[in-house]
Motif scaffolding. Structure first.
Motif, PDB file in Angstrom:
ATOM      1  N   ILE A   1       0.843  -1.203   0.000  1.00 41.27           N
ATOM      2  CA  ILE A   1       0.000   0.000   0.000  1.00 41.27           C
ATOM      3  C   ILE A   1       0.879   1.254   0.000  1.00 41.27           C
ATOM      4  O   ILE A   1       0.584   2.232  -0.709  1.00 41.27           O
ATOM      5  N   VAL A   2       1.939   1.247   0.797  1.00 43.04           N
ATOM      6  CA  VAL A   2       2.869   2.388   0.818  1.00 43.04           C
ATOM      7  C   VAL A   2       3.415   2.647  -0.590  1.00 43.04           C
ATOM      8  O   VAL A   2       3.454   3.791  -1.064  1.00 43.04           O
ATOM      9  N   ASN A   3       3.835   1.580  -1.252  1.00 45.44           N
ATOM     10  CA  ASN A   3       4.397   1.718  -2.598  1.00 45.44           C
ATOM     11  C   ASN A   3       3.358   2.181  -3.613  1.00 45.44           C
ATOM     12  O   ASN A   3       3.692   2.873  -4.584  1.00 45.44           O
ATOM     13  N   GLU A   4       2.080   1.819  -3.415  1.00 46.83           N
ATOM     14  CA  GLU A   4       1.007   2.276  -4.316  1.00 46.83           C
ATOM     15  C   GLU A   4       0.781   3.777  -4.172  1.00 46.83           C
ATOM     16  O   GLU A   4       0.665   4.512  -5.165  1.00 46.83           O
ATOM     17  N   ILE A   5       0.701   4.241  -2.915  1.00 50.59           N
ATOM     18  CA  ILE A   5       0.362   5.644  -2.658  1.00 50.59           C
ATOM     19  C   ILE A   5       1.565   6.567  -2.849  1.00 50.59           C
ATOM     20  O   ILE A   5       1.439   7.695  -3.345  1.00 50.59           O
ATOM     21  N   TRP A   6       2.747   6.087  -2.448  1.00 53.49           N
ATOM     22  CA  TRP A   6       3.951   6.949  -2.465  1.00 53.49           C
ATOM     23  C   TRP A   6       5.122   6.129  -3.005  1.00 53.49           C
ATOM     24  O   TRP A   6       6.012   5.724  -2.257  1.00 53.49           O
ATOM     25  N   PRO A   7       5.158   5.865  -4.309  1.00 50.66           N
ATOM     26  CA  PRO A   7       6.183   4.966  -4.875  1.00 50.66           C
ATOM     27  C   PRO A   7       7.606   5.481  -4.739  1.00 50.66           C
ATOM     28  O   PRO A   7       8.559   4.702  -4.791  1.00 50.66           O
ATOM     29  N   GLU A   8       7.781   6.789  -4.519  1.00 48.02           N
ATOM     30  CA  GLU A   8       9.140   7.344  -4.427  1.00 48.02           C
ATOM     31  C   GLU A   8       9.802   7.074  -3.078  1.00 48.02           C
ATOM     32  O   GLU A   8      11.029   7.139  -2.964  1.00 48.02           O
TER      33      GLU A   8
END
Length: 717
Positions: free
Chosen positions: A181-188
């Protein structure tokens, strides 16, 4: 094959190049560039290649020890970390274990509270819950809460996010999903889970380790990426490998995945080198004292085996970090350590250092504080025109002026007495550290040889040996770059761990099968990583370890697992080994008690080429005139008096096997100077190591003179 070892210290960056085809070894030093260590590294590599007549593109390996991660923890300037954790447990990093060094003090500083790795406002609770002892889901993960928390951390502009849920070492399904979920919302953003970084029992230690990993990650990874780019721009095509705290190398890609494994990267190379030099010279028990410009790294190596800190006891600046690391005690005692008289009138040295800029007063770069290097210059133990082969000519008049103004005049001493005071204090500081790490743990330092490493090590080693009672001092061929030489000895090494809590009472076939499968999975992970790093399958070795405890105990001990396929007999051997280890560690054991397995460890080693030294020609000369340079007055303490004695200088590179140098003497090489006091002598080993021992004949003569003098004084009275 051409390999270059590069170790970055607080003052100097040390380099060694080994060209195996040409049978050539060259060493070099350049000042460290603290604003960006890679600048000094690239400069040193280019200069060393020019000295060695080797093209930079012909380098096959760059082996690197770095203090980047260590400096971040010391200076406290790491990343702004955000944390997602189980609801009602956000304050675990604050509460810790309620351990305090001073139990009854209400004023002491607790680093994990005063300077938390993750500030409380950045520790956000998430509804989820796993259940012990098997990790089954008790409360499902609230994914909407995760999304809201990530958006909140994004608004706070954190640099990195960690995920730490209770019991994730048993089941990491919630941590994995949260990271997705972290990578989906804030991939950077970089995201670490505690089950990736430290899949071990004990939530505080696991969370702290993950937080430390995140705290150092951005700057460490930026440094490694910058170094890789700079090497490419310099046309260096060799593989870059980084020394880990465990004493094993890691590929640059692997090092960026878990940068907290580099927290003791710098000192680890020196420990490996000390063990190797000891074995080369038939010394099984070695105390390594690596004195650089800023600090001294002290390690005890019994029976040719560097000691490894039990992961449960590993810490950096009081923060627990559950990662394998060699046992090294670092104290503020180096050539740049500043001497001063404190407000109470006490004479002190260190831990504050002048570093390389401005450096000691004798550097002539604006430094006004007297340092240990200045004391050695004043006492004639360091020849100004010989420092670093003459590249940095020293200014002895500035040393004299600094010690006189700041120490001698204040304490009503002569300059020589003040300089000797500086050396006595710094040596006693190191002796206290050695005793704490040896005598306190049942080790007698008198049974150990002292290895003098670092640029300043050979200047102090014999005085230090006399203080702790060591009878032999070894000065390696390249003492000033000892840690760099250690990089050439190390192999690629990775640790893989899995928590597996199981009572080892009734050993069923099912238990044997499950444990065997778990070990195989860990070995497969290790093998895949080493093969990606270019190691052939035949060069991979495994060490298997079970962490066990008695049922009801709070902490576990590490027990080796027998080689080969896991069987019922293997598990019985683990139980028996634990009983023996418990007795060895605590002086007693309970054979009738049930042993509980806590976790399984695999240490995978990828063998790489080792460092080889050519043998010297043997003649067997005493004080050879061929190596004599000149004579100069040097101060020593003789029978309690400080005396200036005409002392010959010898050029180390002209010494041959079995040559003997009697004290007083000074043996000079580019990266260091070895001081041989009266009553000591040095013999050169077949590989070039200086082996210093007390000259028994001179010692007996001195004792006879002292006894006669005492009798005369007594009769006169």
């Amino acid at each position: 094959m051409v390999r270059v070892g590069v170790d970055v210290g607080g003052t100097f960056t040390d380099l060694i190049l080994v060209d195996e085809l040409a049978n050539k070894i060259n060493v070099h030093k350049v000042p460290s560039t603290t604003h960006d260590q890679s600048v000094g590294v690239i400069k040193g590599i280019k200069e060393l290649c020019a000295i060695s007549d080797v093209a930079v593109e012909d380098i096959d390996y760059i082996l690197h020890g770095t203090t980047v991660a260590t400096n971040i923890t010391i200076e406290g300037n790491g990343a702004k970390v955000g944390m997602l954790t189980t609801r009602n447990y956000r304050d675990i990093l604050h509460i810790a274990r309620h351990k305090k060094k001073e139990n009854f003090s209400i004023q002491q500083s607790l680093p994990w509270q005063d300077n938390p790795l993750v500030k409380r406002r950045h520790r956000l609770p998430i509804t989820e819950k796993l259940q012990a002892p098997d990790g089954r889901i008790r409360t499902s993960l609230d994914e909407e809460e995760v999304r809201d928390a990530v958006k909140r951390l994004k608004a706070e502009d954190v640099d990195v996010i960690i995920v730490g849920f209770l019991f994730s070492f048993l089941n990491d399904v919630h941590e994995k999903r949260t990271k997705e979920i972290v990578n989906e919302i804030w991939p950077e953003i970089k995201c670490f889970t505690s089950s990736e970084v430290a899949p071990r029992i004990r939530e505080y230690e696991r969370f702290s380790t993950t937080a430390m990993n995140a705290f150092v990650a951005p700057k460490v990874n930026q440094y490694i990426d910058n170094l890789v780019l700079s090497l490419e721009e310099a046309n260096v095509k060799g593989k870059l490998q980084i020394m880990q705290s465990s004493g094993g190398m890691a590929s640059s890609q692997k090092a960026t995945m878990t940068p907290m494994n580099l927290l003791k990267s710098g000192p680890a190379g020196g420990v490996l080198a000390a063990s190797w030099w000891g074995e080369l010279n038939g010394k099984d028990n070695v105390i390594s004292v690596d004195i650089g410009g800023t600090s001294a790294d002290i390690s005890i190596i019994p029976e040719k085996t560097p000691r490894v800190v039990n992961p449960r006891d590993a810490e950096i600046n009081s923060y627990p970090v559950v990662t394998p690391m060699l046992e090294v005690d670092t104290i503020g005692a180096g050539g740049g350590s500043i001497a001063y008289v404190d407000a109470g009138g006490a004479f002190r040295v260190g831990p504050k250092s002048a570093g390389s800029t401005p450096g000691p007063a004798c550097y002539g770069q604006g430094g006004e504080d007297p340092c240990v290097t200045d004391a050695n210059v004043v006492l004639g133990r360091l020849d100004p025109e010989q420092f670093l082969g003459g590249e940095i000519p020293l200014q002895p008049e500035k040393s004299t002026e600094s010690i006189k103004n700041n120490i001698a005049d204040v304490l009503n001493m002569t300059v020589e007495e003040a300089a000797f005071g500086i050396l006595k204090i710094i040596n006693n500081n190191m002796a206290l550290s050695i005793r704490e790490n040896s005598v306190r743990k049942g080790i007698d330092p008198r049974d150990f040889a002292l290895l003098a490493a670092g640029g300043a090590g050979p200047l102090h080693s014999i005085d230090l040996a006399e203080t702790i009672g060591s009878k032999t001092v070894m000065v390696p061929n390249y003492p000033g770059i000892n840690a760099s030489a250690g990089l050439l000895i190390s192999d690629l090494k990775y640790h893989f761990n899995a928590s597996y809590i199981e009572e080892l009472e009734a050993i069923s076939e099912d238990l044997v099968l499950k444990l065997g499968q778990q070990l195989q999975e860990l070995e497969d992970q290790a093998e895949n990583q080493l093969i990606r790093d270019g190691i052939s399958q035949g060069d991979i070795e495994y060490e298997r370890i079970a962490e066990c405890r008695y049922m009801g105990q709070g902490f576990e001990l590490r027990v080796p697992i027998p080689e080969g396929r896991l069987t019922k007999q293997s598990i019985e051997a683990i139980i028996s080994g634990f009983h023996q280890m418990h007795k060895q560690e605590y002086g007693h054991h309970f054979p009738e008690n049930t042993v509980e397995l806590i976790s399984l460890d695999i240490v995978a080693t990828g063998k790489t080429p080792s460092f080889k030294l050519p043998q010297l020609e043997e003649i067997g000369r005493t004080n050879p005139t061929e190596a004599f340079m000149y004579e100069r007055q040097t101060y020593f303490e003789v029978d309690g008096d400080i005396r200036g004695i005409p002392t010959p200088r010898y050029q180390r590179k002209k010494l041959l096997a079995n040559d003997r140098i009697t004290g007083p003497a000074s043996i000079i090489q580019r990266d260091s100077t070895s001081i041989v006091p009266p009553n000591w002598e040095v013999v050169v080993s077949p590989h070039g190591t200086l082996l210093a021992t007390q000259n028994e004949e001179k010692t007996r003569t001195s004792q006879t003179v002292n006894k006669h003098f005492a009798e005369v004084v007594t009769s006169d009275e």
